[in-house]
Design an enzyme around this catalytic site. Structure first.
Site, mmCIF file in Angstrom:
data_model
loop_
_atom_site.group_PDB
_atom_site.id
_atom_site.type_symbol
_atom_site.label_atom_id
_atom_site.label_comp_id
_atom_site.label_asym_id
_atom_site.label_seq_id
_atom_site.Cartn_x
_atom_site.Cartn_y
_atom_site.Cartn_z
ATOM 1 N N ARG A 91 -26.404 -2.249 -12.028
ATOM 2 C CA ARG A 91 -26.289 -1.368 -13.193
ATOM 3 C C ARG A 91 -24.829 -1.115 -13.545
ATOM 4 N NH1 ARG A 91 -27.750 3.622 -11.876
ATOM 5 N NH2 ARG A 91 -27.709 4.316 -14.022
ATOM 6 N N ARG A 125 -17.144 9.536 -7.981
ATOM 7 C CA ARG A 125 -18.488 10.057 -7.730
ATOM 8 C C ARG A 125 -19.193 9.425 -6.537
ATOM 9 N NH1 ARG A 125 -19.153 6.937 -12.519
ATOM 10 N NH2 ARG A 125 -20.656 5.221 -12.250
ATOM 11 N N TYR A 146 -4.566 -2.613 -8.032
ATOM 12 C CA TYR A 146 -3.223 -2.820 -7.483
ATOM 13 C C TYR A 146 -2.415 -3.530 -8.565
ATOM 14 C CZ TYR A 146 0.234 -4.199 -3.877
ATOM 15 O OH TYR A 146 1.368 -4.387 -3.149
ATOM 16 N N ARG A 199 11.048 4.167 -7.498
ATOM 17 C CA ARG A 199 11.194 2.769 -7.906
ATOM 18 C C ARG A 199 9.809 2.119 -7.892
ATOM 19 N NH1 ARG A 199 11.083 -2.281 -6.491
ATOM 20 N NH2 ARG A 199 10.150 -1.686 -4.496
ATOM 21 N N LYS A 217 -2.781 1.211 -3.104
ATOM 22 C CA LYS A 217 -2.482 0.547 -1.834
ATOM 23 C C LYS A 217 -3.546 0.881 -0.790
ATOM 24 C CE LYS A 217 1.273 -1.897 -0.593
ATOM 25 N NZ LYS A 217 2.300 -2.583 -1.342
ATOM 26 N N GLU A 288 6.429 3.358 0.510
ATOM 27 C CA GLU A 288 6.162 2.482 -0.631
ATOM 28 C C GLU A 288 7.021 2.867 -1.828
ATOM 29 O OE1 GLU A 288 4.210 -0.606 -2.724
ATOM 30 O OE2 GLU A 288 4.159 -0.093 -0.602
ATOM 31 N N ASP A 289 7.716 1.879 -2.382
ATOM 32 C CA ASP A 289 8.450 2.036 -3.638
ATOM 33 C C ASP A 289 9.476 3.177 -3.625
ATOM 34 O OD1 ASP A 289 7.312 -0.185 -4.644
ATOM 35 O OD2 ASP A 289 5.936 0.800 -6.020
ATOM 36 N N ASP A 311 6.786 -1.286 3.295
ATOM 37 C CA ASP A 311 6.178 -2.528 2.824
ATOM 38 C C ASP A 311 7.095 -3.303 1.893
ATOM 39 O OD1 ASP A 311 3.925 -4.362 2.661
ATOM 40 O OD2 ASP A 311 3.713 -3.675 0.601
ATOM 41 N N ASP A 312 7.905 -2.611 1.100
ATOM 42 C CA ASP A 312 8.811 -3.300 0.170
ATOM 43 C C ASP A 312 9.851 -4.116 0.935
ATOM 44 O OD1 ASP A 312 7.724 -2.016 -2.242
ATOM 45 O OD2 ASP A 312 8.562 -0.208 -1.353
ATOM 46 N N ALA A 348 19.437 -8.369 -4.944
ATOM 47 C CA ALA A 348 19.975 -7.845 -3.686
ATOM 48 C C ALA A 348 19.539 -6.392 -3.487
ATOM 49 C CB ALA A 348 21.496 -7.948 -3.674
ATOM 50 N N ALA A 351 13.942 -5.243 -1.532
ATOM 51 C CA ALA A 351 13.069 -6.393 -1.270
ATOM 52 C C ALA A 351 13.897 -7.642 -0.968
ATOM 53 C CB ALA A 351 12.157 -6.635 -2.472
ATOM 54 N N ASN A 467 7.366 -7.907 -9.450
ATOM 55 C CA ASN A 467 6.195 -7.285 -10.060
ATOM 56 C C ASN A 467 6.647 -6.187 -11.026
ATOM 57 O OD1 ASN A 467 3.997 -8.611 -8.737
ATOM 58 N ND2 ASN A 467 4.567 -7.542 -6.860
ATOM 59 N N ASN A 512 1.211 -12.239 -2.593
ATOM 60 C CA ASN A 512 0.840 -10.834 -2.691
ATOM 61 C C ASN A 512 1.028 -10.145 -1.342
ATOM 62 O OD1 ASN A 512 -0.571 -8.363 -3.080
ATOM 63 N ND2 ASN A 512 -1.793 -9.317 -4.690
#
Length: 628
Positions: A91, A125, A146, A199, A217, A288-289, A311-312, A348, A351, A467, A512
């Protein structure tokens, strides 16, 4: 200081293991059974009636059995026809597919954002059904929850906000964070993703709206790694914003003040880290970021004290290393030839420098893992930022970029100088790999790609890793049409494969981060390691690099399809657990102590079974009411 800390950690680990063996001497002898109870045992709930239907953790909607409807006072509050989970998904998918049919001109940002809204409403929900849909259609919906769509979500988050998800710690909460963490209802949290919004992807400072990246994430931690969704926590640390548009926006939901800096900023992050690890000592925190200015400083500040990673810096580096090793294999050469690759890096920031450091360490390991090898490995890299080629003549050079600055005499012999353009560097170096981590869309212009045609490699590789999609350094169509059919192409955001004619396909590999960060998190959790070491990260990258078959790699396919993400994560997590055990960092997880884990790691099949059966799956549990 470092040696003292290592000795203390080793002693603490030994005492803990001895205590375990004294308390439970039969643990080692018992047969090993790794069937997880998560999601497969009755859940006690302290609410009934409409309260259950309004709780996304326990709501099953029309799938509640008649027995549960009676037990939980739901009879008459739902339509009488009981639906199976499969019927519910059917559905839901009809609604989602109707949207796609209406968007006849193909995918567009508004269409992607509309899909996100529909998925988000389902998440609000019914969490179990949401993750069922996401896991079953991960290749299609990962780009929605993501990158790249999450960037658009973050840009519009103040307008999209409907229901609180996660926690917000702000500069106004200084001195209160230790008590604030107890406002979160879960007594156990396994995974936190935290951002300060400074960032977000390549979109800059989005302030409090960056919480969208933490939410997205963690959706992937649940879908890919099987982390229990009741044990994840997205966090925004709001220290203000330097985005003038947001500072003037009356509808902006965050602090409308300029960002804290210096010691004031550090004090806020310190207080947050102390608070979450006081309440949840075994939690893993992924940063992150965060802007480059703070990403490395915070990583070095906390990585030997807390169970955390960035992670970056580390995840992006691992995925890039796996791709770079895959590119070597695609040339028909063994991975051990990686130190011979000439690599031009555009970017530079956090990342870019993270990838450079990881690639240098990988090369050094292959060259003998000594100081001479580590020193010589840096000669394989040419780093170009917004001001051109970085050499030792650069004024006010960032300390983290200094190890990769070219000697001016060496650059001169190659016909290069301080600040040489990317085109000039590619023309003179003739690199095997052109790696983009600049967040500058279209940076790999026609002139740059034309210059790459002079590469000395039989199969040059182009990594346009920035990205979201609009920030990719080039598109696969541009790369294949200008450089030639025989290249290796990878990007950070998803692109379609390119039809080269005559039945040939130019494969677009998406590098990724989700190939690695779920496995790093899950492997760390299951190992019980108190830190996330370079060796654990390297083991994750090498397992990803080896995942593809020789036949696939020679076709130019260096990353696996996202549809295999649960299996990829299982393999990566197993590699992380094994490395943690080998480094004597593992302390065990739940009823599996360090000694038991060591025995499990002796059999790869047993280790993979342990990991697989520790992954949460979205199944409706039987609900039993218990009065408070």
């Amino acid at each position: 200081m470092s040696n003292c800390w290592n000795q203390t950690r080793a002693a603490t680990s030994l005492i803990r293991r001895l205590k375990r063996s004294i308390i439970n001497p039969a643990a080692v002898a018992r047969p090993r059974c790794f069937t997880t109870a998560e999601g497969h045992r009755p859940s006690l709930v302290h609410k009934r009636s409409l309260d259950i239907l309004h709780d996304p953790w326990f709501n099953k909607g029309t799938a509640f059995s008649m027995t549960e409807r009676d037990r939980l006072d739901l009879r008459g509050l739902l339509p009488p026809n009981i639906m199976s989970p499969e019927q519910q998904i059917e559905r839901f998918m009809v609604d989602l597919k109707r949207l796609e049919v209406q968007a006849r001109d193909g995918p567009s940002d508004p269409n992607a954002l509309a899909k996100w809204r529909i998925l988000n409403r389902l998440h609000d929900r019914n969490e179990t059904m949401y993750y069922k849909v996401l896991i079953a259609n991960i290749e299609e919906y990962a780009p929605i929850v993501y990158t790249p769509t999450v960037g658009l979500v973050c840009q519009n988050y103040s307008g999209l906000f409907r229901r609180p998800r996660g926690m917000y710690f702000s500069a106004e909460d200084r001195g209160e964070m230790m008590s604030m963490v107890y406002n979160w209802p879960a007594d156990q949290v396994d995974m936190i993703v935290v951002t300060d919004g400074s960032r977000i992807l390549g979109l800059g400072d989005l302030g409090v709206q960056g919480i969208g990246i933490a939410i997205g994430k963690l959706d992937l931690y649940v879908a890919a790694a099987g982390i229990n969704p009741q044990r994840v926590l997205p966090v925004m640390i709001d220290v203000g914003t330097n985005n003038e548009k947001l500072l003037k926006d009356p509808l902006y939901l965050g602090l409308q003040q300029h960002r804290l800096d210096g010691d004031e900023y550090i004090a806020v992050i310190d207080e947050f880290m102390e608070a979450v690890f006081t309440r949840w000592p075994n939690v893993i925190v992924q940063f992150e970021d965060f802007q480059s200015k703070w990403a490395f400083k915070l990583l070095q500040r906390y990585r030997n004290t807390y169970r955390m990673f960035n992670d970056d810096v580390q995840g992006t580096a691992g995925v890039a290393i796996a791709g770079l090793l895959g590119a070597v294999r695609a040339q028909g050469r063994p991975m051990i030839d990686f130190p011979k690759q000439k690599i031009v890096v555009a970017g530079a920031g956090s990342a870019g420098i993270g990838v450079l450091n990881a690639a240098r360490k990988t090369m050094a390991r292959m060259l003998g893992n000594n100081e001479t090898a580590f020193d010589s490995a840096k000669s394989q890299f040419w780093v170009v930022d917004a001001n051109g080629l970085i050499t030792e003549e650069r004024e006010n050079i960032d300390p983290v970029a200094l190890p990769f600055a070219r000697k001016i005499k060496e650059a001169g012999r190659q016909g290069l100088r301080e600040g040489a353009s990317l085109v000039e560097v590619v023309e003179q170096v003739k690199p095997d790999v052109l790696l983009g981590l600049s967040a500058v869309g279209g940076l790999f212009s026609k002139e740059v790609l034309e210059a790459l045609k002079g590469s000395t490699s039989t199969r040059p590789a182009i990594f346009a890793m920035s990205n979201p999609t609009k920030n990719a350094e080039c598109t696969p169509e541009e790369a294949f049409s200008i450089v030639g059919d025989n290249i290796i192409f990878a990007s950070g955001s998803p692109f379609r494969d390119v039809n080269l004619g005559d039945g040939h396909v130019g494969h677009c590999n998406q590098g990724n981060n989700m190939y690695l960060f779920p496995g790093i998190g899950l492997g760390t959790l299951l190992s019980g390691s108190r830190i996330i070491s370079d060796g654990m990260l390297q083991a994750a990258a090498e397992r990803l690099a080896a995942y593809m078959s020789e036949e696939e790699v020679l076709k130019g396919i260096i990353y696996p399809p996202i549809s295999k993400i649960r299996d990829i994560t299982k393999e990566v997590a197993a590699a992380v657990v094994k490395e943690a055990v080998e480094e004597d960092l593992a302390e065990g997880y739940r009823d599996i102590d360090a000694r038991e884990l060591q025995k499990i790691c002796q059999s790869q099949e047993e280790l993979l079974e342990y990991v697989k059966n520790s992954m949460w799956s979205p199944e409706y549990p039987t609900l039993v009411y218990k009065k408070d």
